[in-house]
Design an enzyme around this catalytic site. Structure first.
Site, PDB file in Angstrom:
ATOM      1  N   SER A   1       1.067  -1.350  -0.028  1.00 42.21           N
ATOM      2  CA  SER A   1      -0.065  -0.112  -0.118  1.00 42.21           C
ATOM      3  C   SER A   1       0.860   1.282   0.130  1.00 42.21           C
ATOM      4  O   SER A   1       0.407   2.130  -0.385  1.00 42.21           O
ATOM      5  CB  SER A   1      -0.948   0.060   1.334  1.00 42.21           C
ATOM      6  OG  SER A   1       0.002  -0.095   2.320  1.00 42.21           O
TER       7      SER A   1
ATOM      8  N   GLU B   1      -5.620   9.699  11.509  1.00 43.80           N
ATOM      9  CA  GLU B   1      -4.176   9.822  12.041  1.00 43.80           C
ATOM     10  C   GLU B   1      -3.627   8.431  11.537  1.00 43.80           C
ATOM     11  O   GLU B   1      -3.895   7.390  12.268  1.00 43.80           O
ATOM     12  CB  GLU B   1      -4.106  10.000  13.415  1.00 43.80           C
ATOM     13  CG  GLU B   1      -4.661  11.483  14.021  1.00 43.80           C
ATOM     14  CD  GLU B   1      -4.614  11.539  15.377  1.00 43.80           C
ATOM     15  OE1 GLU B   1      -4.092  10.934  15.996  1.00 43.80           O
ATOM     16  OE2 GLU B   1      -4.878  12.849  15.747  1.00 43.80           O
TER      17      GLU B   1
ATOM     18  N   HIS C   1       0.783   5.479   5.841  1.00 42.95           N
ATOM     19  CA  HIS C   1       0.515   5.627   4.642  1.00 42.95           C
ATOM     20  C   HIS C   1       0.631   7.282   4.034  1.00 42.95           C
ATOM     21  O   HIS C   1       0.498   8.176   5.066  1.00 42.95           O
ATOM     22  CB  HIS C   1      -0.965   5.201   4.300  1.00 42.95           C
ATOM     23  CG  HIS C   1      -1.170   3.604   4.375  1.00 42.95           C
ATOM     24  ND1 HIS C   1      -1.588   3.194   5.532  1.00 42.95           N
ATOM     25  CD2 HIS C   1      -0.659   2.777   3.612  1.00 42.95           C
ATOM     26  CE1 HIS C   1      -1.580   1.910   5.320  1.00 42.95           C
ATOM     27  NE2 HIS C   1      -1.090   1.565   4.588  1.00 42.95           N
TER      28      HIS C   1
END
Length: 370
Positions: A156, A336, A340
């Site tokens: 990701s 938060e 990422h």
């Protein structure tokens, strides 16, 4: 026969340049025509009369995309941007938010022709426009099947995040802005994958079906290899290294060039302002594997540690998905997230990868980097 596409954007009253298809604000995408804007309600056009040819008129594409149905493959895209009497500011993304042109500005009376290559896998080339004052004067699309392709395998932190997740972005999504039109970035990274699950789900097989001799494969895993569970977990010095070697051997068998990338750091700081390493032996294992196999290495863990420490605990909130409630429409309650990136973070980390590629001095790859 390979098909070439030419579009002249502007008003209905201004005839198209010979060999070009006229596109006006009324041209909505339809499958029957195979091209058009995804939304037309905020597309406008102007005719400045004086400049002539492709510079005379243009479309103002506000928060819309222009789609063209094309066969899967690699395409060189050239866009003409500018305005005879006004400043312009245009950003262009391809597919799911891959950043191709970032805040390209022109002064009144000046025009810029910029080119980039796009890897198309869904039979549709989609270019999304944004910016303070976007313009599109002309668009040319040419198939370039022999162009070099930089494939990305990862998780990701690398993947193309969907448009409805903006400002969420992976560094692979931002990498195209650092690559010349001679090469395309094919981002196959997927959220939640480890080096093992990426193979088990058949994604690596998809890359093997498309990669060519002298293409490149960047490999960054580790975030999810740490997570216990038989579907993803690998042990650093045994199964992790063994699994990564499948990528290396597969690329070399196909005469492509593998490049290992250590995992980008997470945003966890110690009390003294230094970054806490959360990857441990996985970083050591990748470095050892690069040495053992003679594979080029980008030590993104090391360079991102330096970058994040420079920005500091507060500054790095602008790089990661630390969003205040109401700051972005897609995250009304805020978030938060210390793993990422938002778009600015994706750009900064992509810059580190770009600098790492330049330092490797691999030929001809270095010729494809801006």
């Amino acid at each position: 026969m390979l098909q070439h596409y030419r579009f002249d954007f502007g008003t209905e009253t201004c005839p198209p340049v010979e060999g070009y298809t006229k596109i006006t604000p009324k041209h909505a995408y339809e499958a029957s025509t195979g091209c058009g804007f995804t939304r037309t309600e905020r597309v406008n056009a102007k005719d400045r009369v004086e400049p002539g040819a492709l510079r005379r008129d243009f479309c103002i594409p506000l928060d819309t995309a222009f789609q063209v149905d094309v066969p899967d493959g690699t395409y060189k895209v050239s866009v003409l941007l500018g305005d005879e009497i006004a400043d312009t500011d245009t950003t262009i993304k391809a597919g799911e938010g891959r950043l191709m042109v970032h805040k390209q500005r022109t002064q009144p009376g000046h025009f810029v022709r910029t080119s980039f290559s796009v890897w198309v896998t869904d039979s549709r080339l989609k270019l999304t426009f944004s910016g303070m004052a976007p313009r599109i004067n002309a668009l040319e699309i040419d198939p370039v099947p022999q162009a070099c392709t930089i494939f990305l395998a990862g998780d990701s932190t690398v993947t193309d995040q969907p448009a409805d997740g903006y400002p969420y972005a992976g560094w692979g999504q931002m990498l195209p802005m650092f690559v010349k039109a001679d090469a395309a970035v094919a981002n196959y990274a997927l959220s939640g994958r480890s080096s093992l699950s990426f193979i088990r789900e058949g994604v690596l097989d998809t890359i093997w079906s498309k990669i060519k001799p002298y293409d490149y494969l960047l490999i960054q895993f580790g975030h999810n290899d740490q997570k216990y569970g038989e579907d993803r977990y690998t042990e650093p010095f045994t199964t992790y290294k063994e699994t990564l070697k499948v990528y290396i051997d597969g690329a070399r068998e196909r005469k492509a060039v593998p490049i290992l990338v250590t995992s980008v750091q997470r945003r966890f700081f110690e009390a003294d302002g230094t970054l806490r390493d959360t990857h441990g032996d996985y970083l050591t294992a990748v470095r050892e594997l690069a040495e053992e196999t003679g594979v080029p290495l980008i030590d993104l863990a090391a360079t991102s540690k330096t970058l994040f420490e420079q920005w500091g605990p507060e500054g790095t909130k602008a790089l990661f998905m630390w969003l205040a409630p109401g700051e972005f429409m897609n995250f009304p309650d805020g978030t938060e997230d210390n793993t990422h990136f938002q778009q600015q973070g994706g750009i900064e980390v992509a810059r580190l990868v770009y600098e790492g590629l330049k330092e490797l001095k691999l030929k001809p790859l270095m010729l494809y980097l801006r």
